[in-house]
Design an enzyme around this catalytic site. Structure first.
Site, PDB file in Angstrom:
ATOM      1  N   HIS A  82       0.846  -1.194   0.000  1.00  0.00           N
ATOM      2  CA  HIS A  82       0.000   0.000   0.000  1.00  0.00           C
ATOM      3  C   HIS A  82       0.881   1.243   0.000  1.00  0.00           C
ATOM      4  O   HIS A  82       1.831   1.339   0.759  1.00  0.00           O
ATOM      5  CB  HIS A  82      -0.908   0.021   1.232  1.00  0.00           C
ATOM      6  CG  HIS A  82      -1.741   1.267   1.320  1.00  0.00           C
ATOM      7  ND1 HIS A  82      -2.874   1.437   0.559  1.00  0.00           N
ATOM      8  CD2 HIS A  82      -1.574   2.408   2.026  1.00  0.00           C
ATOM      9  CE1 HIS A  82      -3.377   2.636   0.814  1.00  0.00           C
ATOM     10  NE2 HIS A  82      -2.616   3.244   1.691  1.00  0.00           N
ATOM     11  N   ASP A 161     -15.120   3.456   8.010  1.00  0.00           N
ATOM     12  CA  ASP A 161     -14.065   4.420   7.692  1.00  0.00           C
ATOM     13  C   ASP A 161     -14.536   5.420   6.640  1.00  0.00           C
ATOM     14  O   ASP A 161     -14.233   6.607   6.726  1.00  0.00           O
ATOM     15  CB  ASP A 161     -12.799   3.705   7.204  1.00  0.00           C
ATOM     16  CG  ASP A 161     -11.793   4.712   6.674  1.00  0.00           C
ATOM     17  OD1 ASP A 161     -11.315   5.519   7.492  1.00  0.00           O
ATOM     18  OD2 ASP A 161     -11.530   4.742   5.464  1.00  0.00           O
ATOM     19  N   ARG A 168     -14.556  13.529   9.142  1.00  0.00           N
ATOM     20  CA  ARG A 168     -13.300  14.163   9.588  1.00  0.00           C
ATOM     21  C   ARG A 168     -12.857  15.242   8.606  1.00  0.00           C
ATOM     22  O   ARG A 168     -12.323  16.279   8.993  1.00  0.00           O
ATOM     23  CB  ARG A 168     -12.201  13.097   9.729  1.00  0.00           C
ATOM     24  CG  ARG A 168     -12.397  12.201  10.941  1.00  0.00           C
ATOM     25  CD  ARG A 168     -11.514  10.967  10.865  1.00  0.00           C
ATOM     26  NE  ARG A 168     -10.127  11.295  10.623  1.00  0.00           N
ATOM     27  CZ  ARG A 168      -9.304  10.577   9.848  1.00  0.00           C
ATOM     28  NH1 ARG A 168      -9.713   9.471   9.261  1.00  0.00           N
ATOM     29  NH2 ARG A 168      -8.066  10.952   9.674  1.00  0.00           N
ATOM     30  N   SER A 183      -7.538   4.533   9.857  1.00  0.00           N
ATOM     31  CA  SER A 183      -8.322   4.647   8.627  1.00  0.00           C
ATOM     32  C   SER A 183      -7.667   3.831   7.507  1.00  0.00           C
ATOM     33  O   SER A 183      -8.309   3.012   6.847  1.00  0.00           O
ATOM     34  CB  SER A 183      -8.419   6.133   8.252  1.00  0.00           C
ATOM     35  OG  SER A 183      -8.827   6.306   6.932  1.00  0.00           O
ATOM     36  N   LYS A 187      -8.815  -0.516   6.046  1.00  0.00           N
ATOM     37  CA  LYS A 187      -9.095  -0.935   4.670  1.00  0.00           C
ATOM     38  C   LYS A 187      -8.120  -2.016   4.226  1.00  0.00           C
ATOM     39  O   LYS A 187      -8.482  -2.972   3.557  1.00  0.00           O
ATOM     40  CB  LYS A 187      -9.007   0.285   3.737  1.00  0.00           C
ATOM     41  CG  LYS A 187     -10.170   1.252   3.955  1.00  0.00           C
ATOM     42  CD  LYS A 187     -10.007   2.570   3.205  1.00  0.00           C
ATOM     43  CE  LYS A 187      -9.041   3.496   3.875  1.00  0.00           C
ATOM     44  NZ  LYS A 187      -9.167   4.910   3.612  1.00  0.00           N
TER      45      LYS A 187
HETATM   46  N1  URA Z   1      -6.015   8.418   3.783  1.00  0.00           N
HETATM   47  C1  URA Z   1      -6.931   7.621   4.372  1.00  0.00           C
HETATM   48  O1  URA Z   1      -7.339   6.609   3.838  1.00  0.00           O
HETATM   49  N2  URA Z   1      -7.362   8.000   5.598  1.00  0.00           N
HETATM   50  C2  URA Z   1      -6.943   9.106   6.261  1.00  0.00           C
HETATM   51  O2  URA Z   1      -7.374   9.348   7.353  1.00  0.00           O
HETATM   52  C3  URA Z   1      -6.004   9.905   5.614  1.00  0.00           C
HETATM   53  C4  URA Z   1      -5.552   9.546   4.367  1.00  0.00           C
END
Ligand code: URA
Length: 434
Positions: A82, A161, A168, A183, A187
């Site tokens: 990632h 999320d 957020r 976050s 995923k």
């Molecule tokens: N990318 C994400 O997936 N989440 C965040 O909180 C910030 C950047």
């Protein structure tokens, strides 16, 4: 349990229990906690922070809020990579076939790009006919058969999320390490791989501009990954300038292909090898770095890595000939060059601006519905530290629309800063966290 009590507890610096976090995320995802209460909670977390255990519990609760991919039908250790995102980041297109050619199982879910950082799926669609809309059973079958497959994000991964991130974003609570790390990792964990290799970008073109911030994020994510029982490693990598030379979908694919042939840009090649070595080690295919590196280099030298890309493209309906004859990839109708206004050294390239120039040319999406032009983009000819003379070519612009080209060219010139003094050398790999 009452959300009000949990807000008070966090506001006063208390530590939330696992069952409290689980309850909160479950109820919020189900729509039983209003956004105003969750906003207050996020602000309390922003100021009071979360400890390691709370951060892990939050991540796991978000992971469990939707589908979790079960990759157990795929034999072998599945390793996922990632990247926190950057300009010219075509790493997956080189790395996936490279590691797959030495036996790492790559079962990847990827997204499309929004804004100036294009998504891997968009880039792969530069191969005429390439499709990521494959069914889950075909996806598993393809990974078992040829060792590699990619699919578009169909499953609902970590919906908590998605909802929280949107909240957020509008309540000034994105910038908290626990919240960002949970976050991203929720995923990644829902995507089901056994081991995770993280590329945390750092610099002017990255989400994390400062090295100490990137380091902290990397550390938080590695702790979460390990806490969730996955082998997790992170690299801090430089994003003060675009990665490699090419920015734009088909142009980046061509550069990814050149790299699989051993003819890629130095920084990009180094990044792919570094991440690749780690993926090979995490998969248990090699025991030592040197052994892993030799395997990957051999695969590049023999053409096996390039052939793996062709096999992958063909398996997903794409024209594999384009791997060997890159002129079959989408080409823009016109090209022009940007030249240097003076002598000196390239001191700085405003990375995001190069991405924005590619977007202006049509290479990115302004909205989710925008169509993108795969053929356009920019190929940098000079990068930080390079000496230049007046009128030397700084970059090539590939375009289809004159007006867009004029706009992009003006901005690209401003993105370059040319100085008298030679700047210090920038390394691509800054650090490793494991
Ligand atoms: N990318 C994400 O997936 N989440 C965040 O909180 C910030 C950047």
């Amino acid at each position: 349990m009452r959300m009000y009590d949990l807000i008070v507890k966090k506001r006063n610096g208390g530590v939330l229990e696992a069952d409290e976090i689980r309850w909160m995320i479950k109820q919020y995802t189900a729509g039983n906690i209003p956004d105003y209460q969750m906003s207050a909670m996020m602000m309390a977390v922003y100021f009071q922070g979360m400890d390691e255990k709370e951060t892990l519990e939050l991540t796991l609760a978000m992971r469990d809020s939707g589908d979790i991919l079960d990759l157990s039908g795929i034999k072998g250790v599945k390793v996922d990579k990632h990247s926190t995102g950057g300009v010219g980041d075509k790493t997956s297109i080189t790395l996936a076939p490279l590691v797959s050619s030495v036996g790492v199982k790559v079962a990847k879910m990827s997204g499309r790009g929004l804004g100036h950082t294009g998504g891997t799926i968009d880039k792969l669609e530069s191969f005429p006919g390439f499709s990521t809309g494959i069914l889950t059973e075909h996806f598993f079958d393809q990974v078992n058969r040829i060792g590699i497959a990619i699919m578009g994000q169909t499953a609902e991964l970590a919906p908590a999320d998605k909802k929280l991130y949107a909240l957020r974003d509008v309540t000034a609570t994105v910038d908290n390490f626990s919240l960002i790390a949970s976050s991203i990792m929720s995923k990644k964990l829902a995507a089901g791989a056994d081991a995770i290799v993280l590329d945390v970008k750092c610099g002017s073109g990255a989400f994390m501009k400062k090295r100490e911030d990137a380091m902290r994020l990397a550390e938080e994510m590695v702790k979460i990954g390990k806490g969730a029982g996955k082998s997790t490693t992170a690299f801090l990598t430089n994003m003060d300038q675009p990665l490699g030379f090419a920015v734009g979908n088909a142009l980046e694919v061509k550069e990814a292909i050149d790299t699989l042939k051993g003819k890629g840009p130095e920084d990009f090649t180094k990044l792919c090898l570094t991440l690749g070595i780690q993926m090979v080690l995490s998969a248990g295919i090699a025991k030592e770095e040197k052994e892993a590196e030799e395997m990957l280099q051999k695969s590049i030298d023999s053409g096996a890595a390039l052939d793996k890309l062709a096999e992958w493209v063909e398996a997903q309906g794409g024209e594999k000939e384009a791997v060997y004859q890159t002129e079959r990839l989408p080409q823009s109708r016109y090209t022009t060059v940007l030249t240097s206004p003076k002598d000196g050294y390239i001191g700085h390239i405003t990375c995001d601006e190069v991405g924005v120039c590619s977007l202006i040319l049509g290479g990115g999406r302004e909205t989710k519905e925008s169509e993108i032009d795969l053929s356009v983009g920019i190929v940098l000819k000079k990068k930080i530290g390079d000496p230049v003379k007046e009128n030397d070519v700084l970059a090539e612009i590939h375009y289809n629309d004159e007006q867009k080209c004029i706009q992009a060219k003006e901005r690209l010139l401003k993105a370059y800063s040319i100085q008298e003094k030679e700047p210090g050398h920038t390394e691509i790999i800054l650090d490793k966290v494991m």
